[in-house]
Design a protein around this motif. Structure first.
Motif, short mmCIF file in Angstrom:
data_model
loop_
_atom_site.label_atom_id
_atom_site.label_comp_id
_atom_site.label_asym_id
_atom_site.label_seq_id
_atom_site.Cartn_x
_atom_site.Cartn_y
_atom_site.Cartn_z
N LYS A 101 0.87 -1.18 0.00
CA LYS A 101 0.00 0.00 0.00
C LYS A 101 0.90 1.22 0.00
O LYS A 101 1.82 1.34 0.82
N ILE B 293 -10.35 -6.39 0.39
CA ILE B 293 -10.49 -5.51 1.54
C ILE B 293 -11.97 -5.40 1.86
O ILE B 293 -12.76 -4.98 1.00
N THR C 138 -14.49 -1.30 3.80
CA THR C 138 -13.50 -0.27 3.47
C THR C 138 -13.76 1.03 4.22
O THR C 138 -14.90 1.39 4.53
N ASP D 24 -8.30 3.67 3.77
CA ASP D 24 -7.81 2.62 2.86
C ASP D 24 -7.46 3.21 1.49
O ASP D 24 -6.85 2.53 0.66
#
Lengths: 114, 114
Positions: free
Chosen positions: B37, B77, B80, B84
């Protein structure tokens, strides 16, 4: 995970000059790498920094343009030589604690060449 | 060498919905698949990884699945949240002589709308 510090965090440079980026890790690591991330792009491996010997460069990257040093297990430098605007990128130091371990990245050095 | 394709390039979801990002790889010998990420102005952060001897791995709201036969892996995911929102990169590492090298996908810009 290791704590990786890069300097400078950003810089604006003139065409034709060179800049050296430093990477310091808070613990001894097996592998150190340098990546380039051009604006809005993915990560491309420049080279593997080998302790006490010449770096191993990926296709398209050469030592004269990107000389790398790694004098010990916790420190490495990347120099971007004779810069042009095309060298404007984020340069990322990354480390791994083993050949099959996780890879961690520093915060990057954001370089703009005018 | 290894080639990693990542889709979609952009993904917009409402807060609370699920997000799925998919990657395919070309080298059947690849055995390690991390996800990173990257928030704006920061370096990539390892958020989860999976090895070829496992089909699924979960860590709270994040899960990764691996289908070795089809040579694809996905990041899921759930629930969320706006935090994020970031660019997510998948990667693959082979088991050959250069087994430390990661090949990255082109990234997915995830936007979670409040």
């Amino acid at each position: 995970s290791a704590v990786i510090s890069q300097k400078p965090s950003r810089d604006i440079c003139q065409r034709g000059t060179s800049l050296t980026i430093q990477c310091q890790v808070d613990s001894q690591v097996t592998m150190m790498f340098w990546y380039r991330q051009q604006p809005g792009q993915s990560l491309t491996l420049i080279a593997t920094a080998n302790q006490g010997s010449e770096a191993t460069y990926e296709s398209g990257f050469v030592i004269d343009k990107f000389p790398i040093s790694r004098p010990n297990l916790t420190f490495s430098t990347l120099t971007v030589s004779n810069m042009s605007p095309e060298d404007s990128s984020i340069y990322l130091c990354s480390v791994s604690t083993s050949h099959t371990g996780e890879l961690f990245f520093g915060e990057g050095s954001r370089l703009t060449v005018l | 060498g290894e080639n990693v394709e990542q889709h979609p390039s952009t993904l917009s979801v409402q807060e609370g919905d699920s997000a799925v990002i998919k990657c395919t790889y070309s080298d059947s010998a690849s055995n390690y698949f991390p996800w990173y990420k990257q928030e704006l102005g920061k370096g990539p952060q390892l958020i989860i990884d999976i090895r070829s001897n496992v089909g699924e791995k979960k860590d709270q709201r994040i899960a990764v699945t691996l289908n070795k036969t089809a040579k694809h892996f996905s990041l899921h995911i759930t629930e969320t949240q706006p935090e994020d929102s970031a660019v997510y990169f998948c990667a693959a590492r082979g088991s050959g002589g250069s087994n430390y090298k990661l090949t990255f996908g082109k990234g997915t810009l995830l936007t979670v709308n409040p």
